[in-house]
Write a protein that holds these residues in place. Structure first.
Motif, PDB file in Angstrom:
ATOM      1  N   ASP A 211       2.366   1.722  -3.326  1.00  0.00           N
ATOM      2  CA  ASP A 211       1.336   2.219  -4.242  1.00  0.00           C
ATOM      3  C   ASP A 211       1.100   3.713  -4.026  1.00  0.00           C
ATOM      4  N   GLU A 212       1.165   4.146  -2.759  1.00  0.00           N
ATOM      5  CA  GLU A 212       0.989   5.565  -2.473  1.00  0.00           C
ATOM      6  C   GLU A 212       2.131   6.390  -3.062  1.00  0.00           C
ATOM      7  N   TYR A 213       3.369   5.859  -2.928  1.00  0.00           N
ATOM      8  CA  TYR A 213       4.502   6.533  -3.566  1.00  0.00           C
ATOM      9  C   TYR A 213       4.292   6.603  -5.077  1.00  0.00           C
TER      10      TYR A 213
ATOM     11  N   THR B  91       0.833  -1.212   0.000  1.00  0.00           N
ATOM     12  CA  THR B  91       0.000   0.000   0.000  1.00  0.00           C
ATOM     13  C   THR B  91       0.863   1.256   0.000  1.00  0.00           C
ATOM     14  N   ARG B  92       1.942   1.237   0.832  1.00  0.00           N
ATOM     15  CA  ARG B  92       2.820   2.399   0.883  1.00  0.00           C
ATOM     16  C   ARG B  92       3.520   2.611  -0.463  1.00  0.00           C
TER      17      ARG B  92
ATOM     18  N   GLN C 152       2.617  13.762   4.146  1.00  0.00           N
ATOM     19  CA  GLN C 152       1.662  12.653   4.003  1.00  0.00           C
ATOM     20  C   GLN C 152       2.300  11.321   4.385  1.00  0.00           C
TER      21      GLN C 152
END
Length: 466
Positions: A62-64, A59-60, A102
């Protein structure tokens, strides 16, 4: 009668033991299967726990990647609108600070190649001479389809000396690329400051370089060959780390790997496993004891009907078998007595006396059918019962052969003057054993009184028929 009752009891006991043994085997099978299912279930539980940790990193990542993709869209719009470079640089600085907040204050750096020039959120003096075209983050992004996020391997930044990896993306215009550097600076890099007690977690780049580690430190000693494997979701390994740990390998879509070490006690209670193993061990021990008891029981049952010296039927079982056959049909009963057997014991010893009994028993077994009853009545006396009623001439030839073979045997003991005397009696269906034996014994004494070493048949039943 006692021997018959004893055999029936022993046979019933054998059936009971056999049934009990089958039940134990079935019970042991279910214990083993339950144990295997329990172990598989706990391994699966570990997979879910490990996958949950890996999904946090996915998830992290993907956020990057989303941050890079969003920056690319804004830059495409600003390039299309011919926005001045100074405004683009200001926007990139603002955007970089925003996504840094963020992501929990992690150090990030945003830059782009726009129309052949480097534009950075945090410019430095070497930007004008920076040979971006020779870097993998630029060349890989240009080679990929527009909009594709490219992850670099882990490397050390030349300026800061810190571990960093780059995510880049090719923009709409050929040669334009946006990139974000992610510096690995703290244990909170992936927001794992609250990793469960005893857990260990590591993140590796596609080249198996350790990028991040937290928690159980001995997981570092894992064998690197497992990182080369490419499981579809999560793979479980044992024996790769010290102590009682379960190891799980998760592959991310970016090509990076996440290794999670979970204490065995968190998945499978040592006490529960000990109890299951103890139950299985006791079950196996119980079956072994039952088997030993059954084998011993069978041997005892065999000894119950066998003569201890010769291996023929013993007196009790012989009488039972003869009586049973007399109820069904007629036949011939013979009594064989060894003449001068005492001389063998006196001159050669009781060991040789027993050996003579064994050898005579072997002669009897070779001269008669397997279906005939052959037993030792006691001492040096033997009884043979044949269901068939042989003709007198045939029976006489058979007895003379038996006398001859024992005579050959007696040559081994010249001081004994060993021979045999045989008395016989024909039987009819329904005759009593005691009556038949009495008349066969009277015929035997006729032979004894006539000088021994001979054969005489009783007139019992023959005279009655006449």
């Amino acid at each position: 009668m006692e021997i018959g009752v004893g055999l029936k009891k022993r046979f019933g006991l054998s059936i009971y033991i056999a049934i009990f043994l089958v039940i134990e085997m079935v019970f042991g099978y279910f214990i083993l299967e339950s144990r295997n299912l329990f172990v598989k279930s706990t391994i699966q539980d570990g997979c879910y726990l490990a996958q949950a940790q890996a999904e946090k990193i996915e998830t992290r990542m993907d956020e990057y990647a989303f941050a890079v993709d969003l920056a690319g869209k804004y830059l495409d719009e600003m390039v299309a609108a011919q926005t001045p470079e100074t405004q683009i640089q200001q926007w990139m600085k603002s955007y970089c600070d925003k996504i840094a907040d963020q992501f929990g204050g992690n150090v990030l750096d945003l830059y782009a190649v726009l129309d052949g020039a480097i534009v950075a959120a945090n410019p430095w003096e070497g930007d004008d001479e920076y040979d971006y075209a020779s870097t993998s983050w630029y060349s890989d992004a240009v080679a990929a389809a527009p909009g594709t996020i490219v992850f670099s391997d882990l490397y050390k930044d030349a300026i800061t000396g810190r571990d960093v990896f780059t995510m880049s993306q090719s923009l709409s215009d050929t040669g334009n690329v946006v990139a974000i550097d992610v510096y690995i600076t703290s244990e909170n890099w992936m927001d794992f400051s609250e990793l469960p007690d005893g857990y260990g977690l590591q993140v590796y780049d596609p080249q198996q370089t350790l990028a991040y580690a937290i928690g159980y430190t001995s997981v570092i000693k894992l064998r690197k060959d497992i990182l080369a494997q490419s499981p579809e979701e999560v793979s479980h390994y044992t024996g790769y780390v010290e102590d009682d740990y379960n190891l799980y390998l998760c592959k991310l879509s970016s090509g990076w790997s996440v290794v999670v070490a979970i204490p065995g006690e968190n998945l499978l209670s040592t006490n529960h496993m000990l109890l299951m193993n103890l139950g299985l061990g006791l079950n196996v021990l119980n079956m072994v004891i039952t088997m030993v008891f059954l084998i011993s029981h069978v041997r005892n049952s065999k000894h119950l009907r066998q003569d201890a010296v010769t291996g023929l039927l013993n007196r009790s079982y012989l009488i039972k078998q003869v009586r049973k056959r007399l109820k069904k049909s007629g036949g011939t009963l013979l009594i064989v007595d060894l003449d001068n057997f005492k001389n063998v014991n006196d001159n050669y010893g009781h060991d040789h006396g027993d050996l003579v009994l064994v050898q005579v028993a072997e002669v009897l077994q070779s001269c008669f059918r397997k279906t005939d009853c052959i037993g030792r009545l006691g001492g040096d006396e033997f009884v043979i019962y044949m269901d068939a009623s042989l003709a007198d001439a045939t029976l006489n030839v058979k007895m003379q052969e038996l006398i001859r073979r024992v005579s050959v045997l007696s040559q081994k003991y010249p001081l004994s003057n060993l021979s045999i005397s045989i008395g016989g009696c024909r039987c009819k269906k329904g005759d009593k054993y005691s009556e038949v034996l009495k008349h066969a014994d009277e015929a035997l004494y006729q032979v004894k009184n006539s000088g021994k070493c001979g054969f005489v048949m009783s007139r019992y039943n023959i005279d009655k028929q006449a």
